[in-house]
Write a protein that holds these residues in place. Sequence first.
Motif, short mmCIF file in Angstrom:
data_model
loop_
_atom_site.label_atom_id
_atom_site.label_comp_id
_atom_site.label_asym_id
_atom_site.label_seq_id
_atom_site.Cartn_x
_atom_site.Cartn_y
_atom_site.Cartn_z
N ASN A 19 0.84 -1.20 0.00
CA ASN A 19 0.00 0.00 0.00
C ASN A 19 0.87 1.24 0.00
O ASN A 19 1.85 1.32 0.74
CB ASN A 19 -0.92 0.02 1.24
N ALA A 20 0.50 2.19 -0.83
CA ALA A 20 1.17 3.49 -0.85
C ALA A 20 0.27 4.51 -0.16
O ALA A 20 -0.95 4.46 -0.30
CB ALA A 20 1.45 3.94 -2.28
N VAL A 21 0.88 5.40 0.61
CA VAL A 21 0.14 6.44 1.32
C VAL A 21 0.71 7.80 0.89
O VAL A 21 1.93 7.99 0.94
CB VAL A 21 0.25 6.27 2.84
N PHE A 22 -0.16 8.71 0.48
CA PHE A 22 0.33 10.02 0.02
C PHE A 22 -0.75 11.09 0.23
O PHE A 22 -1.94 10.79 0.27
CB PHE A 22 0.74 9.96 -1.46
N PRO A 23 -0.33 12.37 0.37
CA PRO A 23 -1.29 13.45 0.59
C PRO A 23 -1.99 13.87 -0.70
O PRO A 23 -1.39 13.87 -1.77
CB PRO A 23 -0.40 14.58 1.12
N VAL A 24 -3.27 14.23 -0.57
CA VAL A 24 -4.07 14.69 -1.71
C VAL A 24 -4.37 16.18 -1.58
O VAL A 24 -4.29 16.94 -2.54
CB VAL A 24 -5.38 13.89 -1.80
N LEU A 25 -4.74 16.61 -0.37
CA LEU A 25 -4.96 18.02 -0.06
C LEU A 25 -4.35 18.31 1.31
O LEU A 25 -4.39 17.44 2.19
CB LEU A 25 -6.46 18.36 -0.02
N THR A 26 -3.84 19.51 1.50
CA THR A 26 -3.27 19.87 2.80
C THR A 26 -3.68 21.28 3.21
O THR A 26 -3.94 22.14 2.37
CB THR A 26 -1.73 19.80 2.79
N ALA A 27 -3.74 21.47 4.52
CA ALA A 27 -3.99 22.79 5.11
C ALA A 27 -3.13 22.91 6.36
O ALA A 27 -2.62 21.92 6.88
CB ALA A 27 -5.47 22.95 5.46
N ASN A 28 -2.95 24.13 6.82
CA ASN A 28 -2.20 24.34 8.06
C ASN A 28 -3.05 23.96 9.27
O ASN A 28 -4.26 24.25 9.30
CB ASN A 28 -1.78 25.81 8.18
N ASN A 29 -2.43 23.33 10.24
CA ASN A 29 -3.14 23.00 11.47
C ASN A 29 -3.00 24.15 12.47
O ASN A 29 -2.00 24.25 13.17
CB ASN A 29 -2.58 21.71 12.08
N SER A 30 -4.01 24.98 12.49
CA SER A 30 -4.05 26.09 13.47
C SER A 30 -5.20 25.88 14.45
O SER A 30 -5.65 26.83 15.10
CB SER A 30 -4.22 27.42 12.74
N TYR A 31 -5.65 24.63 14.58
CA TYR A 31 -6.86 24.34 15.35
C TYR A 31 -6.63 23.45 16.56
O TYR A 31 -7.26 23.62 17.60
CB TYR A 31 -7.90 23.67 14.43
N LEU A 32 -5.74 22.49 16.41
CA LEU A 32 -5.57 21.48 17.45
C LEU A 32 -4.09 21.34 17.81
O LEU A 32 -3.26 21.09 16.94
CB LEU A 32 -6.13 20.14 16.96
N ASP A 33 -3.79 21.53 19.08
CA ASP A 33 -2.42 21.37 19.56
C ASP A 33 -2.16 19.88 19.76
O ASP A 33 -2.70 19.26 20.67
CB ASP A 33 -2.23 22.13 20.87
N ILE A 34 -1.39 19.32 18.88
CA ILE A 34 -1.18 17.87 18.91
C ILE A 34 0.32 17.57 18.98
O ILE A 34 1.13 18.22 18.32
CB ILE A 34 -1.83 17.21 17.66
N LYS A 35 0.67 16.60 19.81
CA LYS A 35 2.07 16.26 20.01
C LYS A 35 2.64 15.59 18.77
O LYS A 35 2.01 14.73 18.15
CB LYS A 35 2.20 15.32 21.22
N LYS A 36 3.86 15.96 18.40
CA LYS A 36 4.54 15.32 17.28
C LYS A 36 4.78 13.86 17.59
O LYS A 36 5.20 13.51 18.70
CB LYS A 36 5.87 16.01 16.99
N GLN A 37 4.53 12.99 16.58
CA GLN A 37 4.81 11.57 16.77
C GLN A 37 6.31 11.30 16.77
O GLN A 37 6.78 10.40 17.46
CB GLN A 37 4.16 10.74 15.66
N ASP A 38 7.03 12.07 15.94
CA ASP A 38 8.48 11.88 15.80
C ASP A 38 9.08 13.17 15.25
O ASP A 38 8.38 14.15 15.04
CB ASP A 38 8.79 10.68 14.88
N ARG A 39 10.37 13.16 15.00
CA ARG A 39 11.02 14.38 14.54
C ARG A 39 10.60 14.77 13.12
O ARG A 39 10.81 15.90 12.69
CB ARG A 39 12.54 14.22 14.61
N PHE A 40 9.98 13.82 12.39
CA PHE A 40 9.50 14.12 11.05
C PHE A 40 8.06 14.66 11.07
O PHE A 40 7.52 15.01 10.03
CB PHE A 40 9.55 12.86 10.18
N ASP A 41 7.46 14.72 12.27
CA ASP A 41 6.06 15.14 12.41
C ASP A 41 5.14 14.27 11.55
O ASP A 41 4.25 14.76 10.85
CB ASP A 41 5.90 16.62 12.05
#
Length: 212
Positions: A165-187
């Motif tokens: 399975n390949a995973v890739f972004p289709v649409l993106t926006a800035n996250n200015s809504y939810l303060d969420i902890k980074k999973q790793d250094r690559f976010d």
Amino acid sequence: MDTKEKSLLNYYYGKLNENTFDEKDIYAFLQLIRNRSKEVRCINELTDFVVQREEYKGFIKDYLFETRKKFESLGKTNAALRIEDVFSFKELKNGINKALEEWQLNGLTNEKMNDFVSCLISILQQVSITEDGREIGKLFFAISNKQIILMAEIEVYQNVFKKTNAVFPVLTANNSYLDIKKQDRFDTPYLFADKVIEITNHEGKLEINIPE
């Protein structure tokens, strides 16, 4: 545009500018502006995709399958793999604002456009990607510390016997809504495959609701 249609457009446009809208308002707003934006490809394609969902057969589906081919050609050519959104933020903003200008309405700011795209991403989550009547993938809501993403997961055949399975972004926006902890250094984004996210409005601010 008749008088009633104009009043509906003004209603949803007012909600956008007054920060009282949520994703359901964007669903209706898209259909209204699509009726008068025949030459703006991103509006036409996204609205058709939103409404038709699995039955849609336009440009966005072609984009998904072309991207799939890029993954399948990995290692077979020297070409670098570069994945871009199906429509850039700039293209979406220009398309929406061009439509609004035709009705003598002010265009959306970057902040409002980000809200618009975020709601659009939420609306399009869980759409199945099919080929010859068989589901081969799906669109998911994903979020990282910095971004909100409409993520595609799709079957890829690297040869006759090997499937992944390949995973890739289709649409993106800035996250200015939810303060969420980074999973790793690559976010690396959190992918919600089994939960349906809803974007609502609370006291003039969009909120991302994640089920427990």
